[in-house]
Design a protein around this motif. Sequence first.
Motif, PDB file in Angstrom:
ATOM      1  N   CYS A 434      -1.328   2.701   5.140  1.00  0.00           N
ATOM      2  CA  CYS A 434      -0.143   2.148   4.466  1.00  0.00           C
ATOM      3  C   CYS A 434       0.864   3.250   4.152  1.00  0.00           C
ATOM      4  O   CYS A 434       2.057   3.091   4.377  1.00  0.00           O
ATOM      5  CB  CYS A 434      -0.544   1.449   3.170  1.00  0.00           C
ATOM      6  N   LYS A 435       0.356   4.354   3.620  1.00  0.00           N
ATOM      7  CA  LYS A 435       1.261   5.444   3.246  1.00  0.00           C
ATOM      8  C   LYS A 435       2.003   5.971   4.458  1.00  0.00           C
ATOM      9  O   LYS A 435       3.186   6.270   4.394  1.00  0.00           O
ATOM     10  CB  LYS A 435       0.474   6.576   2.568  1.00  0.00           C
ATOM     11  N   ILE A 439       4.560   3.046   2.741  1.00  0.00           N
ATOM     12  CA  ILE A 439       4.217   2.188   1.605  1.00  0.00           C
ATOM     13  C   ILE A 439       3.378   3.018   0.624  1.00  0.00           C
ATOM     14  O   ILE A 439       2.296   3.485   0.985  1.00  0.00           O
ATOM     15  CB  ILE A 439       3.404   0.961   2.097  1.00  0.00           C
ATOM     16  N   ASP A 440       3.864   3.230  -0.583  1.00  0.00           N
ATOM     17  CA  ASP A 440       3.119   4.102  -1.496  1.00  0.00           C
ATOM     18  C   ASP A 440       1.838   3.423  -2.002  1.00  0.00           C
ATOM     19  O   ASP A 440       1.662   2.208  -1.828  1.00  0.00           O
ATOM     20  CB  ASP A 440       4.001   4.594  -2.657  1.00  0.00           C
ATOM     21  N   SER A 441       0.960   4.211  -2.634  1.00  0.00           N
ATOM     22  CA  SER A 441      -0.363   3.704  -3.019  1.00  0.00           C
ATOM     23  C   SER A 441      -0.291   2.421  -3.842  1.00  0.00           C
ATOM     24  O   SER A 441      -1.031   1.480  -3.593  1.00  0.00           O
ATOM     25  CB  SER A 441      -1.125   4.715  -3.868  1.00  0.00           C
ATOM     26  N   THR A 443       2.075   0.140  -4.204  1.00  0.00           N
ATOM     27  CA  THR A 443       2.537  -1.010  -3.438  1.00  0.00           C
ATOM     28  C   THR A 443       1.444  -1.453  -2.471  1.00  0.00           C
ATOM     29  O   THR A 443       1.212  -2.648  -2.276  1.00  0.00           O
ATOM     30  CB  THR A 443       3.823  -0.656  -2.663  1.00  0.00           C
ATOM     31  N   LEU A 447      -0.411  -4.995  -2.337  1.00  0.00           N
ATOM     32  CA  LEU A 447      -0.371  -5.745  -1.077  1.00  0.00           C
ATOM     33  C   LEU A 447      -1.779  -6.186  -0.683  1.00  0.00           C
ATOM     34  O   LEU A 447      -2.016  -7.351  -0.354  1.00  0.00           O
ATOM     35  CB  LEU A 447       0.222  -4.842   0.002  1.00  0.00           C
ATOM     36  N   ILE A 448      -2.720  -5.245  -0.754  1.00  0.00           N
ATOM     37  CA  ILE A 448      -4.093  -5.537  -0.340  1.00  0.00           C
ATOM     38  C   ILE A 448      -4.755  -6.519  -1.314  1.00  0.00           C
ATOM     39  O   ILE A 448      -5.413  -7.473  -0.901  1.00  0.00           O
ATOM     40  CB  ILE A 448      -4.915  -4.234  -0.206  1.00  0.00           C
TER      41      ILE A 448
END
Lengths: 481, 263
Positions: A434-435, A439-441, A443, A447-448
């Motif tokens: 993701c990163k 996408i930062d941790s 977020t 999301l997950i």
Amino acid sequence: MKDELSTLQQTVLKDYKYGFVTDIETDTVPKGLNEDVIRLISAKKKEPDWMLEWRLKAYAGWLKMEEPKWPNVAYPPIDYQDIIYYAAPQQKPSLNSIDDLDPELKRTFDKLGISLEEQKRLSGVAVDVVMDSVSVATSFKKQLEEIGIIFCSMGEAIQNHPELVKKYLGSVVPMTDNYFAALNSAVFTDGSFCYIPKGVRCPMELSTYFRINAENTGQFERTLIIAEDESYVSYLEGCTAPMRDENQLHAAVVELVALEKAEIKYSTVQNWYPGDKEGHGGIYNFVTKRGICQGYRSKISWTQVETGSAITWKYPSVILKGDSSIGEFYSIALTNNYQQADTGTKMIHLGKNTKSRIVSKGISAGFSNNSYRGLVRASKWATNARNYSQCDSLLLGDRCGAHTFPYIEVKNNSSVVEHEATTSKIGEDQLFYCKQRGIDSETAVALIVNGFAREVMNQLPMEFAVEAQKLLAINLEGSVG
Amino acid sequence: MLLIQDIHAETDGKKILKGVNLEIKAGEVHAIMGPNGSGKSTLALVLAGREEYEVTQGRITFFGKNLLELSPEDRAHEGMFLAFQYPVEIPGVSTTQFIKTAVNENRKYHGEAPLDAVAFLKLMKEKMRLVDMDQSLLTRSMNEGFSGGEKKRNEIFQMAMLEPSLAILDETDSGLDIDALRIVAKGVNTLRNENRAILLITHYQRLLEYIVPDFVHVLYNGQIVRSGTKDLALELEEKGYDFIREESESSVSATQPENISKT
């Protein structure tokens, strides 16, 4: 490791937006519990004698009972004499409309995002607002009355609809069903009452918002929903409390009765104050919720999003008495920091061809403990009963726990019970992926987690789903270092 | 665009990169080849910022910025993209939702408003054609149950959506049959332009027949031991990695007696 702790520490305290106290004069009874206190509460509520007797009987039962020790939670002993059992914001004795409400109270609920101005509520949700021990406002009452729906506080129902209350109160959760239900039966102060007449489909969501405000008090609300033949109602419940160092007790009872071909959908977003990052304070949430599918082809569906409370002890259940009736339980339970949750459901199949479905999603972070406990019972009369259970756990970090306690009792040989369980962890690989995409941790975790919980989220009414999604994200902020 | 100077990196105390130097300019396509365990994937992960790899020495600048000080997400926002060798599965998160989040997080970093649903859908439809991405994959959970080829196509699809300045393709050809390889290569070639650089990491020359590089480097034992044009890849194909091994080992053994005699 140190960094991880410090990010963890920022979580709940920073993010619990509802932790303020409203400065309003409160009418309380003295601390402690005895017959006099119960008489006093009953007198304050100007209750008929039968109600007082009911309470005293429950109290006598409670005295003989013991607090349950089987849940997978740990807490210091509760001193039941150190709790105030009745607290009511002082205001004009009777309200004809929400415009008469104390402006301070109105501001409180505006701050909580609960607009009480009926004309401004475009979403069409009728709200009953309960502050501490009493209902302070109910919206859309008149419009609902026109189609025969009764939606009012429990206090009003005892006064105005005693025949219905007498008939159904305690019919699903008997007064001495369990320790906390007995306590509630003795001291309950308010809550919501709904009655949907035969053939009526309630045109809007009915909702109760519970707010604990006063210090040292317990909240013991009681909700009763009756859906007559071929009626439908969707009911929402939300709750918040100020941040306090001491633990406050919340022991509610909710009873649902669905008659022939009636359907009740009950959704909860529970966001009581969870305590601080070290586990001080927070609400003890000991709740008994049960519905009975009384009639043929009736249906009861529980959906819960549990993100708050220091301890949650709650098993919304369905008794499937009517033939071909359906019970559902959809749950998301999120625990962070030192929160503990022992929650699940009971599906009691009594009628033929009854069906139940359980979808439980537990998310644990920090040092928290999250247990699913569920019972599926098919009696010997419940031929061709079907159950499907799915319990998924998601772990964030390696200091939290997830547990599953499924109990299955089948007493006939035509029933089918299926149980599936999974446990997964948000992995470093997923986070890095993701990163790398920008996408930062935080977020990514949101999301997950929302992906994990989606199946249950989809069961929530639209306007609640958005709120619930935000709530999950907020409650997990900082849980990944 | 990217300048790698004397990079040393290790993981779990094991030294993997031992002084890598490389410069990549806009518009160029570089290929890094090398035998298994030579440090190719480590280089890709060091560039992308995987925390498990510690850079003990050296400098990397990306558009003049010190890359090693940027978080992985900011490296992405600055235009770096890594097509993973093993793309991860994210259950419950649809491919559309994942990519939308990624696109909008990047836009946010650059002070742009998020794409609305209509604009996003239009963009997605356009980019899907590049890699013949099946529409049904978009509503499925990210990479969950995707075949090897579908996963790799999804990587190139994301690259197309995110429009990076530097795309690192880590063994994108591994596990692909010839048809899938052609599709992936077609996608990459369409995305090739004068502002974008591509770093191909591969074990085999095969990929380079479809994506023709400007430069080929051979990474061996944590160092770039040979650099050349695409002809170097053909030479490797012909002779295998053994000749590199022999060459580099003989150069080491050749210098050793000298060193010993000096001391």
